[in-house]
Design a protein around this motif. Structure first.
Motif, PDB file in Angstrom:
ATOM      1  N   ILE B 127       0.857  -1.199   0.000  1.00 17.92           N
ATOM      2  CA  ILE B 127       0.000   0.000   0.000  1.00 17.92           C
ATOM      3  C   ILE B 127       0.883   1.236   0.000  1.00 17.92           C
ATOM      4  O   ILE B 127       2.013   1.208   0.523  1.00 17.92           O
ATOM      5  CB  ILE B 127      -0.925   0.008   1.246  1.00 17.92           C
ATOM      6  N   GLY B 128       0.368   2.309  -0.568  1.00 18.80           N
ATOM      7  CA  GLY B 128       1.079   3.572  -0.500  1.00 18.80           C
ATOM      8  C   GLY B 128       0.171   4.723  -0.876  1.00 18.80           C
ATOM      9  O   GLY B 128      -0.779   4.539  -1.635  1.00 18.80           O
ATOM     10  N   PRO B 129       0.435   5.898  -0.316  1.00 17.60           N
ATOM     11  CA  PRO B 129      -0.312   7.093  -0.707  1.00 17.60           C
ATOM     12  C   PRO B 129       0.483   7.941  -1.697  1.00 17.60           C
ATOM     13  O   PRO B 129       1.714   7.946  -1.686  1.00 17.60           O
ATOM     14  CB  PRO B 129      -0.442   7.844   0.630  1.00 17.60           C
ATOM     15  N   CYS B 130      -0.242   8.650  -2.569  1.00 19.92           N
ATOM     16  CA  CYS B 130       0.397   9.627  -3.458  1.00 19.92           C
ATOM     17  C   CYS B 130       1.383   8.899  -4.376  1.00 19.92           C
ATOM     18  O   CYS B 130       1.031   7.896  -4.978  1.00 19.92           O
ATOM     19  CB  CYS B 130       1.040  10.713  -2.603  1.00 19.92           C
ATOM     20  N   ALA B 140       3.728  -4.103  -7.504  1.00 18.01           N
ATOM     21  CA  ALA B 140       2.877  -5.295  -7.601  1.00 18.01           C
ATOM     22  C   ALA B 140       2.826  -5.812  -9.036  1.00 18.01           C
ATOM     23  O   ALA B 140       2.766  -7.029  -9.266  1.00 18.01           O
ATOM     24  CB  ALA B 140       1.471  -4.977  -7.095  1.00 18.01           C
ATOM     25  N   SER B 141       2.866  -4.903  -9.989  1.00 11.54           N
ATOM     26  CA  SER B 141       2.797  -5.309 -11.401  1.00 11.54           C
ATOM     27  C   SER B 141       4.120  -5.901 -11.871  1.00 11.54           C
ATOM     28  O   SER B 141       4.143  -6.899 -12.596  1.00 11.54           O
ATOM     29  CB  SER B 141       2.439  -4.097 -12.270  1.00 11.54           C
ATOM     30  N   ARG B 142       5.214  -5.287 -11.469  1.00  9.61           N
ATOM     31  CA  ARG B 142       6.519  -5.726 -11.996  1.00  9.61           C
ATOM     32  C   ARG B 142       7.083  -6.927 -11.249  1.00  9.61           C
ATOM     33  O   ARG B 142       7.797  -7.732 -11.829  1.00  9.61           O
ATOM     34  CB  ARG B 142       7.508  -4.555 -11.950  1.00  9.61           C
ATOM     35  N   VAL B 143       6.813  -7.006  -9.956  1.00 10.82           N
ATOM     36  CA  VAL B 143       7.394  -8.088  -9.157  1.00 10.82           C
ATOM     37  C   VAL B 143       6.484  -9.301  -9.128  1.00 10.82           C
ATOM     38  O   VAL B 143       6.921 -10.436  -9.299  1.00 10.82           O
ATOM     39  CB  VAL B 143       7.682  -7.597  -7.720  1.00 10.82           C
ATOM     40  N   GLY B 144       5.207  -9.062  -8.914  1.00  7.05           N
ATOM     41  CA  GLY B 144       4.253 -10.155  -8.818  1.00  7.05           C
ATOM     42  C   GLY B 144       4.323 -10.851  -7.478  1.00  7.05           C
ATOM     43  O   GLY B 144       5.237 -10.624  -6.664  1.00  7.05           O
ATOM     44  N   GLY B 145       3.322 -11.693  -7.215  1.00  6.67           N
ATOM     45  CA  GLY B 145       3.323 -12.488  -5.997  1.00  6.67           C
ATOM     46  C   GLY B 145       2.710 -11.819  -4.791  1.00  6.67           C
ATOM     47  O   GLY B 145       2.632 -12.437  -3.726  1.00  6.67           O
ATOM     48  N   PHE B 146       2.269 -10.575  -4.922  1.00  6.29           N
ATOM     49  CA  PHE B 146       1.584  -9.930  -3.799  1.00  6.29           C
ATOM     50  C   PHE B 146       0.145 -10.463  -3.716  1.00  6.29           C
ATOM     51  O   PHE B 146      -0.443 -10.861  -4.715  1.00  6.29           O
ATOM     52  CB  PHE B 146       1.580  -8.406  -3.957  1.00  6.29           C
ATOM     53  N   ASP B 147      -0.388 -10.438  -2.513  1.00  2.00           N
ATOM     54  CA  ASP B 147      -1.746 -10.942  -2.304  1.00  2.00           C
ATOM     55  C   ASP B 147      -2.790  -9.832  -2.367  1.00  2.00           C
ATOM     56  O   ASP B 147      -3.988 -10.132  -2.463  1.00  2.00           O
ATOM     57  CB  ASP B 147      -1.823 -11.660  -0.949  1.00  2.00           C
ATOM     58  N   ALA B 148      -2.362  -8.586  -2.277  1.00  2.00           N
ATOM     59  CA  ALA B 148      -3.286  -7.451  -2.368  1.00  2.00           C
ATOM     60  C   ALA B 148      -2.460  -6.186  -2.568  1.00  2.00           C
ATOM     61  O   ALA B 148      -1.345  -6.074  -2.042  1.00  2.00           O
ATOM     62  CB  ALA B 148      -4.118  -7.325  -1.086  1.00  2.00           C
ATOM     63  N   VAL B 149      -3.017  -5.266  -3.325  1.00  2.00           N
ATOM     64  CA  VAL B 149      -2.334  -3.981  -3.524  1.00  2.00           C
ATOM     65  C   VAL B 149      -3.349  -2.863  -3.373  1.00  2.00           C
ATOM     66  O   VAL B 149      -4.470  -2.964  -3.872  1.00  2.00           O
ATOM     67  CB  VAL B 149      -1.623  -3.918  -4.901  1.00  2.00           C
ATOM     68  N   VAL B 150      -2.958  -1.814  -2.645  1.00  2.93           N
ATOM     69  CA  VAL B 150      -3.827  -0.663  -2.427  1.00  2.93           C
ATOM     70  C   VAL B 150      -3.129   0.589  -2.942  1.00  2.93           C
ATOM     71  O   VAL B 150      -2.042   0.949  -2.483  1.00  2.93           O
ATOM     72  CB  VAL B 150      -4.184  -0.497  -0.938  1.00  2.93           C
ATOM     73  N   ASP B 151      -3.775   1.223  -3.896  1.00  2.00           N
ATOM     74  CA  ASP B 151      -3.278   2.473  -4.479  1.00  2.00           C
ATOM     75  C   ASP B 151      -4.111   3.613  -3.919  1.00  2.00           C
ATOM     76  O   ASP B 151      -5.285   3.759  -4.255  1.00  2.00           O
ATOM     77  CB  ASP B 151      -3.409   2.401  -6.010  1.00  2.00           C
TER      78      ASP B 151
END
Lengths: 88, 255
Positions: B127-130, B140-151
């Motif tokens: 997760i990250g802000p801004c 998350a797109s380049r590395v892969g393997g994350f279970d959830a991503v918050v933009d």
């Protein structure tokens, strides 16, 4: 938003920071997130010498109107200074 | 959910600045928050925003920790020197911004650090802000393997050619096909970056590629409406959006 607007110039002079006077060798002008002015964005003026560390910095956060006023007076002062040098 | 703990729960966190082996094998700083949970906790990589590895970021990490997540927040500016966060951020700004590749490498290493921690349940979100929201999506797109991503309102996911730079050579939207994690997006409709039209464009690309995502857009809010230390804060919208964040992580990291 992060504008990523930032441009730098080499400068020669002195600035007074938290630990007193130091030689500045770079000026960076940006327009991006403000950290202290209470606005989303500000004109960011940094006079720095990174050879001395990241805290060798004199910083200003201004609104755009202030930036324009400053720029006009800076221009006037430079022209007056150059004129006085010619007279001298 | 916020403020929904039982008063007899065993609650607590420990938080500290530590070091970890980041991208390129560099030993760099990270803020780590450990929840005092009985069972192993889900992990979250927190990506700080452009103003730096600052107090807001640390408090955000602590908030996630209090909700039962093991959080690591790398200092993406660590290699630029040390001082007050705004001084460090000014140097990064003057240098043209931190390179996307550097962020990706540091965040990937942070995810690995979480997965190797015996107190992590093996699930990792980001997760990250801004700019951190943009970077979270990019990682998350380049590395892969994350279970959830918050933009959180990440701008410059969509970039015109003249916005690309040596530090940011590819627009994150161009990696959408590679995104393998469910995505939560939180946006203010008064934001200028991303604009509602850009959020529409991003949504269309996610739909076209069949990605799992949910976007929530708030009227009366602009950029950075979680920032309670600024006039950008919008209480009603922020609290609702926080509920969306907690529910999303609960679904994808705790189940």
């Amino acid at each position: 938003m992060c504008t990523m607007i930032a441009m730098s110039a080499a400068v020669t002079g002195m600035g007074k920071g938290a630990d007193g006077w130091f030689r500045v060798n770079q000026a960076t002008v940006g327009y991006d997130h403000a950290t202290h002015s209470g606005t989303e964005h500000a004109l960011l003026l940094d006079f720095t010498n990174y050879e001395l560390g990241v805290d060798a910095r004199v910083a200003l956060e201004l609104d755009l109107a202030s930036g324009r006023a400053l720029m006009a007076q800076l221009q006037s002062a430079i022209e007056a200074a150059e004129a006085s040098e010619r007279v001298a | 959910m916020w403020n929904s703990f039982r008063t007899d729960d065993h609650l607590g966190i420990s938080a500290e600045i530590t070091t970890y082996q980041a991208g390129n094998g560099d030993e760099t700083h990270a803020y780590v928050v450990r929840p005092h949970t009985d069972a192993p906790a889900p992990g979250i990589v927190l990506v700080h925003h452009m103003p730096g590895w600052d107090e807001f970021t640390q408090e955000l990490a602590e908030r996630l920790g209090r909700h039962g997540y093991l959080v690591i927040c790398p200092d993406l500016y660590c290699r630029y020197g040390h001082g007050a966060p705004d001084d460090v951020a000014a140097k990064v700004r003057a240098d043209g911004g931190v390179h996307d590749d550097s962020v990706v490498a540091d965040a990937e290493a942070a995810a690995q650090w979480l997965r190797q921690d015996p107190r992590c349940n093996g699930k990792v979100g980001i997760i990250g802000p801004c700019s951190g929201g943009r970077h979270a999506l990019l990682v998350a797109s380049r590395v892969g393997g994350f279970d959830a991503v918050v933009d959180l309102w990440g701008g410059n996911v969509i970039m015109a050619d003249d916005q690309l730079s040596p530090a940011r050579p590819v627009a994150p939207i161009d990696y959408t096909a590679d995104l393998d994690a469910p995505l939560l997006g939180i946006f203010g409709n008064d934001d200028q970056s991303p604009t509602p039209a850009q959020v529409d464009q991003h949504q269309a690309e996610l739909e076209r590629l069949g990605k799992t995502f949910e976007f929530h857009r708030y009227d009366g809010a602009g950029h950075g409406f979680f920032y309670y230390h600024t006039p950008m804060y919008r209480q009603e919208q922020a609290m609702d959006a926080w509920e969306k964040v907690f529910a999303f992580f609960e679904e994808h990291l705790k189940s």
